[in-house]
Scaffold this active site. Structure first.
Site, PDB file in Angstrom:
ATOM      1  NE  ARG A  39       8.390  -4.523   5.984  1.00 14.43           N
ATOM      2  CZ  ARG A  39       7.339  -3.927   5.565  1.00 14.43           C
ATOM      3  NH1 ARG A  39       7.597  -2.584   5.378  1.00 14.43           N
ATOM      4  NH2 ARG A  39       6.335  -4.316   5.242  1.00 14.43           N
ATOM      5  N   GLY A 357       2.904  -6.723   7.818  1.00 13.24           N
ATOM      6  CA  GLY A 357       2.298  -5.285   8.236  1.00 13.24           C
ATOM      7  C   GLY A 357       1.782  -5.119   9.418  1.00 13.24           C
ATOM      8  N   GLY A 381       0.963  -6.769   2.160  1.00 11.88           N
ATOM      9  CA  GLY A 381       0.420  -6.756   0.938  1.00 11.88           C
ATOM     10  C   GLY A 381       0.640  -7.889  -0.187  1.00 11.88           C
TER      11      GLY A 381
END
Length: 400
Positions: A39, A357, A381
């Site tokens: 990320r 995820g 999500g």
């Protein structure tokens, strides 16, 4: 939704960037290590572009789920250090979010500098359900900047101060990461190339009900693995031993199976599973038929026959979306199903999307390069909610 270019000349302007830097840490205080920097890497292009344009870049992000108060276990300090390494330039770090350290840090920036503020979730206003409390915190954040760039796709489904409310207060645009994510999701939902295969795994079927419901109208094949599969097997009348089971969802799964058959959508379930007597890395693994799981055993992965069938269905597709591992990939004895599925996605002649995820963590842990896939989402999500057809507050607020 406006791109960064719509903000005009950024030289000398303070730009607040909401990134998603919620990376896994090993928990070793006082210097926790980052176990997957995916990320942070994904956040670099937008931050670099803003700095190159002469902006004074102020990055805000969260880490973990602190309870609205400072907690050293969730400090962004190690993340700021890793961001500095990836940028190849110093990154200032403020030890608070809207306090004296943040104010002094931002005031000390010159054109092209980058700063990271401490975890926004250390302030209760970030996640408050009260609009006034959230808005007050957003106003403090906005006072540190002249413009806002939303680039944290992993949080755009949250109506939170640094995601939603601050965009109401400043000239705003979406960063390149959010722009890329939305572009891919539109390809999955508006006119996907067919055959369109959706692979769903993970532990609980209840987490995926809405997306299954929506995709029964859109996908050609739904491939179901992971812990959620046992509720589907139970809906077919099979015993599942001590496997994870959501008994209250059995009627829902049975209805999905009927709907899929009626609409010509294939739901592909495992024909065999890897079972063990206990949830443990060293628990002895055995392959059994999906309809013959012993009462004293639990399913921890799809079996080799199922993995081959899943892989074949994926390789035949032109569009594939995958969210959720096929088994307990953290344990080597129960990682093969996930590995086979990941390998198949790298061989798709078309668009292959890893839906963030645990799926993103799995492909990296299993040794796959990010470049082997068409797209690896940074927001599991958010991706699922988009595929469910929900409005994402952090995206909606950027529309002018």
């Amino acid at each position: 939704m406006a791109a960064i270019s719509s903000l005009g000349d950024l030289r000398g302007r303070r730009v607040l960037v909401r990134s998603d830097l919620n990376v896994p840490l090993d928990g070793a205080l006082p210097f926790p290590g980052i176990t997957d920097d995916g990320r942070i890497r994904a956040a670099v292009p937008t931050i670099s572009a803003l700095a190159a344009a002469g902006a004074r870049v102020v990055v805000v992000a969260h880490l973990g789920r602190p309870k609205g108060a400072p907690d050293p276990a969730y400090s962004l300090a190690p993340v700021a250090e890793r961001l500095s390494e990836l940028l190849g330039a110093p990154v200032a770090f403020a030890s608070d979010t809207v306090g004296p350290s943040a104010s002094a840090t931002v005031a000390g920036l010159v054109d092209g500098d980058v700063a990271v503020l401490e975890n926004v979730r250390f302030n209760p206003g970030e996640t408050s359900k009260d609009d006034a409390e959230r808005g007050a915190f957003a106003a403090e954040l906005a006072s540190l900047a002249d413009a806002f760039v939303s680039d944290g796709f992993g949080v755009v489904h949250r109506k939170q101060a640094s995601v939603y409310d601050v965009a109401l207060l400043l000239p705003h645009a979406m960063g390149s990461l959010v722009e890329a994510e939305i572009s891919v999701l539109r390809r999955l939902t508006e006119a996907p190339e067919r055959p369109y295969v959706v692979v769903l795994g993970g532990s609980k079927v209840s987490d995926k009900l809405a997306v299954i419901d929506n995709l029964l109208e859109k996908a050609d094949t739904l491939v179901i693995g992971g812990g959620m599969v046992f509720t589907f097997l139970a809906a077919q009348g099979h015993g599942v031993g001590s496997s994870l089971l959501e008994s209250d969802q059995i009627p829902v799964c049975a209805e999905y199976l009927k709907r899929a058959e009626a609409s010509g959508v294939r739901i592909l379930l495992p024909s065999d599973v890897v079972v063990a007597p206990a949830f443990a890395a060293d628990s002895p693994a055995t392959v059994v038929a999906a309809g013959a799981i012993p009462n004293d055993q639990m399913g921890l992965d799809i079996g080799p026959e199922s993995a081959a069938a899943f892989g074949a269905a994926i390789r035949e597709a032109r569009t594939v979306f995958w969210n959720g591992p096929m088994g307990v990939f953290e344990f080597p004895a129960f990682a093969e199903g996930t590995r086979v599925v990941a390998q198949a996605l790298t061989e798709v002649d078309g668009l292959s999307v890893v839906g963030g995820g645990d799926s993103a963590a799995a492909v990296r842990q299993l040794g796959f390069a990010d470049s082997a896939f068409g797209h690896i989402s940074t927001g599991g999500g958010a991706s699922l909610e988009y595929l469910e057809g929900k409005t994402l507050p952090g995206i909606d607020v950027l529309k002018d």
